[in-house]
Design a protein around this motif. Structure first.
Motif, PDB file in Angstrom:
ATOM      1  N   LEU A 188       0.827  -1.207   0.000  1.00  0.00           N
ATOM      2  CA  LEU A 188       0.000   0.000   0.000  1.00  0.00           C
ATOM      3  C   LEU A 188       0.861   1.256   0.000  1.00  0.00           C
ATOM      4  N   THR A 189       1.976   1.222   0.704  1.00  0.00           N
ATOM      5  CA  THR A 189       2.894   2.356   0.691  1.00  0.00           C
ATOM      6  C   THR A 189       3.447   2.561  -0.710  1.00  0.00           C
ATOM      7  N   ARG A 190       3.833   1.467  -1.370  1.00  0.00           N
ATOM      8  CA  ARG A 190       4.351   1.550  -2.742  1.00  0.00           C
ATOM      9  C   ARG A 190       3.261   2.060  -3.693  1.00  0.00           C
ATOM     10  N   SER A 191       2.030   1.621  -3.477  1.00  0.00           N
ATOM     11  CA  SER A 191       0.926   2.075  -4.308  1.00  0.00           C
ATOM     12  C   SER A 191       0.727   3.580  -4.179  1.00  0.00           C
ATOM     13  N   ASN A 192       0.810   4.089  -2.966  1.00  0.00           N
ATOM     14  CA  ASN A 192       0.691   5.538  -2.762  1.00  0.00           C
ATOM     15  C   ASN A 192       1.834   6.287  -3.432  1.00  0.00           C
ATOM     16  N   GLN A 193       3.038   5.715  -3.421  1.00  0.00           N
ATOM     17  CA  GLN A 193       4.178   6.342  -4.095  1.00  0.00           C
ATOM     18  C   GLN A 193       3.956   6.392  -5.605  1.00  0.00           C
ATOM     19  N   LEU A 194       3.424   5.299  -6.160  1.00  0.00           N
ATOM     20  CA  LEU A 194       3.161   5.265  -7.598  1.00  0.00           C
ATOM     21  C   LEU A 194       2.095   6.296  -7.977  1.00  0.00           C
ATOM     22  N   ARG A 195       1.062   6.406  -7.174  1.00  0.00           N
ATOM     23  CA  ARG A 195       0.008   7.390  -7.460  1.00  0.00           C
ATOM     24  C   ARG A 195       0.535   8.816  -7.359  1.00  0.00           C
ATOM     25  N   ALA A 196       1.400   9.063  -6.365  1.00  0.00           N
ATOM     26  CA  ALA A 196       1.969  10.403  -6.211  1.00  0.00           C
ATOM     27  C   ALA A 196       2.851  10.757  -7.399  1.00  0.00           C
ATOM     28  N   ALA A 197       3.480   9.748  -8.006  1.00  0.00           N
ATOM     29  CA  ALA A 197       4.325   9.980  -9.172  1.00  0.00           C
ATOM     30  C   ALA A 197       3.510  10.078 -10.456  1.00  0.00           C
ATOM     31  N   GLY A 198       2.181   9.891 -10.350  1.00  0.00           N
ATOM     32  CA  GLY A 198       1.328   9.998 -11.520  1.00  0.00           C
ATOM     33  C   GLY A 198       1.245   8.733 -12.343  1.00  0.00           C
ATOM     34  N   GLN A 199       1.714   7.626 -11.807  1.00  0.00           N
ATOM     35  CA  GLN A 199       1.650   6.360 -12.539  1.00  0.00           C
ATOM     36  C   GLN A 199       0.405   5.594 -12.126  1.00  0.00           C
ATOM     37  N   GLU A 200      -0.083   4.789 -13.043  1.00  0.00           N
ATOM     38  CA  GLU A 200      -1.262   3.984 -12.758  1.00  0.00           C
ATOM     39  C   GLU A 200      -0.829   2.727 -12.005  1.00  0.00           C
ATOM     40  N   ASP A 201      -1.546   2.411 -10.925  1.00  0.00           N
ATOM     41  CA  ASP A 201      -1.241   1.223 -10.137  1.00  0.00           C
ATOM     42  C   ASP A 201      -2.457   0.318 -10.126  1.00  0.00           C
ATOM     43  N   LYS A 202      -2.340  -0.821 -10.799  1.00  0.00           N
ATOM     44  CA  LYS A 202      -3.458  -1.755 -10.890  1.00  0.00           C
ATOM     45  C   LYS A 202      -3.390  -2.839  -9.815  1.00  0.00           C
ATOM     46  N   THR A 203      -2.405  -2.785  -8.962  1.00  0.00           N
ATOM     47  CA  THR A 203      -2.236  -3.838  -7.953  1.00  0.00           C
ATOM     48  C   THR A 203      -2.692  -3.404  -6.570  1.00  0.00           C
ATOM     49  N   ARG A 204      -3.256  -2.226  -6.438  1.00  0.00           N
ATOM     50  CA  ARG A 204      -3.688  -1.744  -5.122  1.00  0.00           C
ATOM     51  C   ARG A 204      -4.759  -2.657  -4.521  1.00  0.00           C
ATOM     52  N   GLY A 205      -5.668  -3.138  -5.337  1.00  0.00           N
ATOM     53  CA  GLY A 205      -6.714  -4.031  -4.856  1.00  0.00           C
ATOM     54  C   GLY A 205      -6.144  -5.320  -4.276  1.00  0.00           C
ATOM     55  N   LEU A 206      -5.096  -5.848  -4.913  1.00  0.00           N
ATOM     56  CA  LEU A 206      -4.447  -7.052  -4.378  1.00  0.00           C
ATOM     57  C   LEU A 206      -3.819  -6.770  -3.022  1.00  0.00           C
ATOM     58  N   ALA A 207      -3.215  -5.606  -2.881  1.00  0.00           N
ATOM     59  CA  ALA A 207      -2.587  -5.252  -1.607  1.00  0.00           C
ATOM     60  C   ALA A 207      -3.633  -5.135  -0.502  1.00  0.00           C
ATOM     61  N   VAL A 208      -4.747  -4.486  -0.803  1.00  0.00           N
ATOM     62  CA  VAL A 208      -5.810  -4.339   0.198  1.00  0.00           C
ATOM     63  C   VAL A 208      -6.386  -5.706   0.557  1.00  0.00           C
ATOM     64  N   ALA A 209      -6.623  -6.541  -0.459  1.00  0.00           N
ATOM     65  CA  ALA A 209      -7.183  -7.875  -0.208  1.00  0.00           C
ATOM     66  C   ALA A 209      -6.214  -8.726   0.612  1.00  0.00           C
ATOM     67  N   GLY A 210      -4.938  -8.675   0.282  1.00  0.00           N
ATOM     68  CA  GLY A 210      -3.945  -9.442   1.053  1.00  0.00           C
ATOM     69  C   GLY A 210      -3.872  -8.983   2.495  1.00  0.00           C
ATOM     70  N   PHE A 211      -3.868  -7.679   2.708  1.00  0.00           N
ATOM     71  CA  PHE A 211      -3.836  -7.135   4.057  1.00  0.00           C
ATOM     72  C   PHE A 211      -5.073  -7.580   4.850  1.00  0.00           C
ATOM     73  N   ALA A 212      -6.245  -7.456   4.224  1.00  0.00           N
ATOM     74  CA  ALA A 212      -7.492  -7.830   4.904  1.00  0.00           C
ATOM     75  C   ALA A 212      -7.527  -9.320   5.220  1.00  0.00           C
TER      76      ALA A 212
END
Length: 187
Positions: free
Chosen positions: A134-158
Motif C-alpha cells: 500500500l505504501t508503494r501504491s501511494n508512491q506510484l500514485r503520487a508519481a502519476g503512474q497507474e497502479d493496478k495492484t492496489r486491490g491485491l494489496a488491500v485484499a492481502g492485508f485484509a
C-alpha cells in the motif's frame, strides 16, 4: 408576474402599462383591460383555448426483422458485436506485478493465512507485505503512474487480518481445552 404554474386570469400588465393583461396559463395574450379608480371596466376575458391535440398516427403493421431487413443499429449504445464492422475488442486489464510485487505476495500470503495459518506466520507476512504494498501504491500514485495492484494489496492485508484473528480464536480454544488436563488430575 405569473409563472406557468399560475392559473389563467387578469394580472397587472408586465409591460408596465396601466391596466391588466390576460394570462392564459401559458403566456400573455393580447387582451387588455383598464382599471378606473379601483373599479374594473366591464370586459369579458378571452376564451381559454384548449391545447392543440396532435393527430393520432395510423396504426402500422409490425416490423419483421430478417437477414434481408436487419434491425437498426445504434452505434455507441452497446458497441458493435464481435465479427461485425466497427468492432474493437476491449483492452483487457493486465496486472503489472513488476511495479508492485509485494501486492501479489501479500495476496498469496493472505490466501494461505485464511486456509492454513500455521503459528500465525502467513497472517503476519500478509499484513506486513500488504502494508508495504500500500505504501508503494501511494508512491506510484503520487508519481502519476497507474497502479493496478492496489486491490491485491488491500485484499492481502485484509485476509491477513482475518486469518490472524481466526488463528488467535483457534489458539484460545485449543488452550482452554487443555487447561483442565494441566490443573486437574482426571485419572
Amino acid at each position: 408576474m405569473p409563472t406557468p404554474s399560475h392559473s389563467p386570469g387578469w394580472y397587472p400588465d408586465p409591460d408596465g402599462a396601466p391596466g391588466q393583461r390576460w394570462w392564459n396559463g401559458i403566456g400573455w395574450s393580447d387582451a387588455r383591460r383598464s382599471v378606473d379608480g379601483g373599479r374594473v371596466a366591464p370586459t369579458a376575458p378571452p376564451a381559454i383555448a384548449a391545447p392543440p391535440v396532435a393527430p393520432a398516427a395510423p396504426p402500422s403493421a409490425p416490423v419483421v426483422y430478417s437477414a434481408s431487413n436487419p434491425a437498426p443499429q445504434y452505434p455507441g449504445q452497446y458497441g458493435a458485436a464481435p465479427g461485425t464492422p466497427g468492432y474493437t475488442p476491449r483492452a483487457s486489464v493486465t496486472l503489472d506485478a513488476r511495479q508492485n510485487p509485494r501486492a501479489v505476495h501479500s495476496f498469496v500470503a493472505g490466501l494461505i493465512a485464511v486456509f492454513f495459518n500455521v503459528l500465525l506466520v502467513p497472517s503476519i507476512l500478509a499484513i506486513v507485505l500488504g502494508a508495504q504494498a500500500l505504501t508503494r501504491s501511494n508512491q506510484l500514485r503520487a508519481a502519476g503512474q497507474e497502479d493496478k495492484t492496489r486491490g491485491l494489496a488491500v485484499a492481502g492485508f485484509a485476509m491477513g487480518v482475518v486469518g490472524g484473528v481466526w488463528g488467535l480464536i483457534q489458539g484460545l480454544i485449543f488452550v482452554i481445552g487443555f487447561l483442565p488436563v494441566f490443573f486437574f488430575d482426571v485419572s
